[in-house]
Write a protein that holds these residues in place. Structure first.
Motif, PDB file in Angstrom:
ATOM      1  N   GLU A  33       0.862  -1.187   0.000  1.00 28.61           N
ATOM      2  CA  GLU A  33       0.000   0.000   0.000  1.00 28.61           C
ATOM      3  C   GLU A  33       0.899   1.238   0.000  1.00 28.61           C
ATOM      4  OE1 GLU A  33      -2.375   2.640  -0.197  1.00 28.61           O
ATOM      5  OE2 GLU A  33      -3.641   0.922   0.357  1.00 28.61           O
ATOM      6  N   ASP A  34       0.702   2.146  -0.957  1.00 27.00           N
ATOM      7  CA  ASP A  34       1.580   3.314  -1.056  1.00 27.00           C
ATOM      8  C   ASP A  34       1.060   4.530  -0.289  1.00 27.00           C
ATOM      9  OD1 ASP A  34      -0.534   3.683  -2.847  1.00 27.00           O
ATOM     10  OD2 ASP A  34       0.665   4.929  -4.190  1.00 27.00           O
ATOM     11  N   GLN A  35      -0.149   4.431   0.257  1.00 23.74           N
ATOM     12  CA  GLN A  35      -0.705   5.542   1.032  1.00 23.74           C
ATOM     13  C   GLN A  35      -0.524   5.275   2.526  1.00 23.74           C
ATOM     14  OE1 GLN A  35      -2.011   8.379  -0.368  1.00 23.74           O
ATOM     15  NE2 GLN A  35      -1.363   7.510  -2.342  1.00 23.74           N
ATOM     16  N   LEU A  36       0.228   6.141   3.200  1.00 25.46           N
ATOM     17  CA  LEU A  36       0.526   5.924   4.622  1.00 25.46           C
ATOM     18  C   LEU A  36      -0.718   5.871   5.505  1.00 25.46           C
ATOM     19  CD1 LEU A  36       3.780   8.051   5.119  1.00 25.46           C
ATOM     20  CD2 LEU A  36       3.554   5.581   4.803  1.00 25.46           C
ATOM     21  N   PRO A  37      -1.727   6.743   5.296  1.00 19.07           N
ATOM     22  CA  PRO A  37      -2.930   6.637   6.137  1.00 19.07           C
ATOM     23  C   PRO A  37      -3.604   5.268   6.021  1.00 19.07           C
ATOM     24  CG  PRO A  37      -2.886   8.747   5.016  1.00 19.07           C
ATOM     25  CD  PRO A  37      -1.789   7.930   4.417  1.00 19.07           C
ATOM     26  N   ALA A  38      -3.658   4.727   4.804  1.00 17.63           N
ATOM     27  CA  ALA A  38      -4.264   3.404   4.615  1.00 17.63           C
ATOM     28  C   ALA A  38      -3.428   2.321   5.280  1.00 17.63           C
ATOM     29  CB  ALA A  38      -4.415   3.109   3.124  1.00 17.63           C
ATOM     30  N   GLN A  39      -2.093   2.454   5.208  1.00 22.02           N
ATOM     31  CA  GLN A  39      -1.218   1.516   5.918  1.00 22.02           C
ATOM     32  C   GLN A  39      -1.522   1.520   7.413  1.00 22.02           C
ATOM     33  OE1 GLN A  39       2.957   2.120   5.367  1.00 22.02           O
ATOM     34  NE2 GLN A  39       2.871   2.044   3.124  1.00 22.02           N
ATOM     35  N   ARG A  40      -1.659   2.724   7.965  1.00 21.35           N
ATOM     36  CA  ARG A  40      -1.877   2.847   9.413  1.00 21.35           C
ATOM     37  C   ARG A  40      -3.194   2.205   9.842  1.00 21.35           C
ATOM     38  NH1 ARG A  40       0.878   8.004   8.812  1.00 21.35           N
ATOM     39  NH2 ARG A  40      -1.100   9.064   8.351  1.00 21.35           N
ATOM     40  N   VAL A  41      -4.225   2.345   9.022  1.00 18.48           N
ATOM     41  CA  VAL A  41      -5.521   1.753   9.359  1.00 18.48           C
ATOM     42  C   VAL A  41      -5.409   0.233   9.442  1.00 18.48           C
ATOM     43  CG1 VAL A  41      -7.861   1.308   8.491  1.00 18.48           C
ATOM     44  CG2 VAL A  41      -6.944   3.627   8.452  1.00 18.48           C
ATOM     45  N   ILE A  42      -4.793  -0.386   8.440  1.00 20.91           N
ATOM     46  CA  ILE A  42      -4.666  -1.853   8.438  1.00 20.91           C
ATOM     47  C   ILE A  42      -3.800  -2.312   9.609  1.00 20.91           C
ATOM     48  CG2 ILE A  42      -3.873  -3.862   7.130  1.00 20.91           C
ATOM     49  CD1 ILE A  42      -4.431  -2.239   4.574  1.00 20.91           C
ATOM     50  N   LYS A  43      -2.711  -1.605   9.865  1.00 20.05           N
ATOM     51  CA  LYS A  43      -1.845  -1.962  10.999  1.00 20.05           C
ATOM     52  C   LYS A  43      -2.612  -1.881  12.320  1.00 20.05           C
ATOM     53  CE  LYS A  43       2.583  -0.483   9.004  1.00 20.05           C
ATOM     54  NZ  LYS A  43       3.669   0.523   9.073  1.00 20.05           N
ATOM     55  N   LYS A  44      -3.416  -0.831  12.458  1.00 18.68           N
ATOM     56  CA  LYS A  44      -4.203  -0.663  13.678  1.00 18.68           C
ATOM     57  C   LYS A  44      -5.178  -1.819  13.856  1.00 18.68           C
ATOM     58  CE  LYS A  44      -7.650   2.399  15.776  1.00 18.68           C
ATOM     59  NZ  LYS A  44      -8.492   3.616  15.578  1.00 18.68           N
ATOM     60  N   TYR A  45      -5.864  -2.203  12.784  1.00 16.08           N
ATOM     61  CA  TYR A  45      -6.830  -3.295  12.862  1.00 16.08           C
ATOM     62  C   TYR A  45      -6.133  -4.617  13.180  1.00 16.08           C
ATOM     63  CZ  TYR A  45     -10.389  -0.217  10.753  1.00 16.08           C
ATOM     64  OH  TYR A  45     -11.280   0.794  10.495  1.00 16.08           O
ATOM     65  N   LEU A  46      -4.970  -4.854  12.591  1.00 16.29           N
ATOM     66  CA  LEU A  46      -4.260  -6.107  12.816  1.00 16.29           C
ATOM     67  C   LEU A  46      -3.779  -6.255  14.263  1.00 16.29           C
ATOM     68  CD1 LEU A  46      -2.162  -6.449   9.537  1.00 16.29           C
ATOM     69  CD2 LEU A  46      -4.011  -7.950  10.291  1.00 16.29           C
ATOM     70  N   LYS A  47      -3.535  -5.133  14.921  1.00 15.87           N
ATOM     71  CA  LYS A  47      -3.096  -5.193  16.324  1.00 15.87           C
ATOM     72  C   LYS A  47      -4.147  -5.828  17.221  1.00 15.87           C
ATOM     73  CE  LYS A  47       0.259  -1.404  16.492  1.00 15.87           C
ATOM     74  NZ  LYS A  47       0.566  -0.068  17.061  1.00 15.87           N
ATOM     75  N   ASP A  48      -5.406  -5.767  16.800  1.00 13.14           N
ATOM     76  CA  ASP A  48      -6.490  -6.365  17.586  1.00 13.14           C
ATOM     77  C   ASP A  48      -6.719  -7.824  17.235  1.00 13.14           C
ATOM     78  OD1 ASP A  48      -7.080  -4.046  19.032  1.00 13.14           O
ATOM     79  OD2 ASP A  48      -8.329  -3.267  17.418  1.00 13.14           O
ATOM     80  N   LEU A  49      -5.906  -8.367  16.334  1.00 10.30           N
ATOM     81  CA  LEU A  49      -6.046  -9.762  15.902  1.00 10.30           C
ATOM     82  C   LEU A  49      -4.723 -10.487  16.148  1.00 10.30           C
ATOM     83  CD1 LEU A  49      -7.891  -9.139  12.503  1.00 10.30           C
ATOM     84  CD2 LEU A  49      -8.917  -9.661  14.722  1.00 10.30           C
ATOM     85  N   PRO A  50      -4.518 -11.006  17.344  1.00  7.10           N
ATOM     86  CA  PRO A  50      -3.213 -11.574  17.713  1.00  7.10           C
ATOM     87  C   PRO A  50      -2.787 -12.784  16.899  1.00  7.10           C
ATOM     88  CG  PRO A  50      -4.877 -12.023  19.403  1.00  7.10           C
ATOM     89  CD  PRO A  50      -5.481 -11.046  18.460  1.00  7.10           C
TER      90      PRO A  50
END
Length: 218
Positions: A7-24
């Motif tokens: 993903e080349d858009q940093l805001p979109a990267q941050r959203v996916i990273k944030k969601y993945l943190k809740d899925l151990p």
């Protein structure tokens, strides 16, 4: 599961990273702004899932997919709906249209195929919260009109999935015994007449399921 983000858009990267943190159960092992670098990474690393944007520099997400000989599972994340048909023709798991909520993200995650018997847990949405449940703790699941009741040894969870969806997602040690019930076979203490006993809990066997139940248990 090991996953990467392309993903080349940093805001979109941050959203996916944030969601993945809740899925151990998901481990993010790489984030890339273009697919060319990701191709090199895939040559030397085992990846189970890719979150893939379509509009990328150098080569598009669609071209990237077409260049993979044995691709892992892919969830496309895009702001453009016109590529959805082509994405599904390439056998992607899901097509997430930006911006997407955590609930929509979780729905995509639930579509990811795994060896069902290798799964240890599952996420349940109950009362606007998400809970991770150990599958072996589930005693039975009862279907109601608009939701399912998931009974564990200690708690009851209400979930929005249908029994049919549960059947597809659960390992083989669960079985449907009634139009309204799925049970954990390891919890059966006895069968008497048209009822299965899960310790002290009595569950009816549906007429159309009786023969299937006896055959499976024998």
């Amino acid at each position: 599961m090991n996953c990467i983000i392309i993903e080349d858009q940093l805001p979109a990267q941050r959203v996916i990273k944030k969601y993945l943190k809740d899925l151990p159960s998901f481990q993010l092992i790489g984030t890339f702004e273009n697919a060319v670098v990701a191709l090199d990474f895939l040559k030397n690393h085992s990846v189970d899932l890719i979150f893939l944007d379509i509009n990328l520099p150098k080569i598009s997400g669609i071209s990237f997919l077409k260049n993979l000989n044995d691709p892992p599972q892919v969830i496309i994340t895009s702001a453009y709906s016109e590529y959805a048909l082509e994405g599904f023709e390439l056998d992607v798991v899901d097509y997430l249209l930006k911006p997407f909520s955590f609930e929509r993200f979780l729905k995509s995650i639930s579509k990811i195929s795994q060896k069902k018997d290798d799964r240890k847990s599952i996420f349940v949405k109950s009362d606007k919260e998400f809970f991770q449940i150990n599958l072996k703790e589930i005693i039975y699941i009862k279907g109601d009109d608009d939701f399912t009741r998931v009974y564990t040894g200690e708690k009851l969870f209400l979930d929005t999935r249908t029994l049919k969806v549960w059947e597809e997602e659960l390992p083989d040690y669960f079985m449907r015994i009634h139009k309204s019930y799925i049970i954990n076979k390891s919890r059966i203490s006895k069968i008497s007449g048209q009822r299965i006993f899960l310790d002290e809990i009595k569950i009816p066997i549906g007429r159309t399921y009786k023969e299937i139940v006896i055959r499976m248990l024998s």
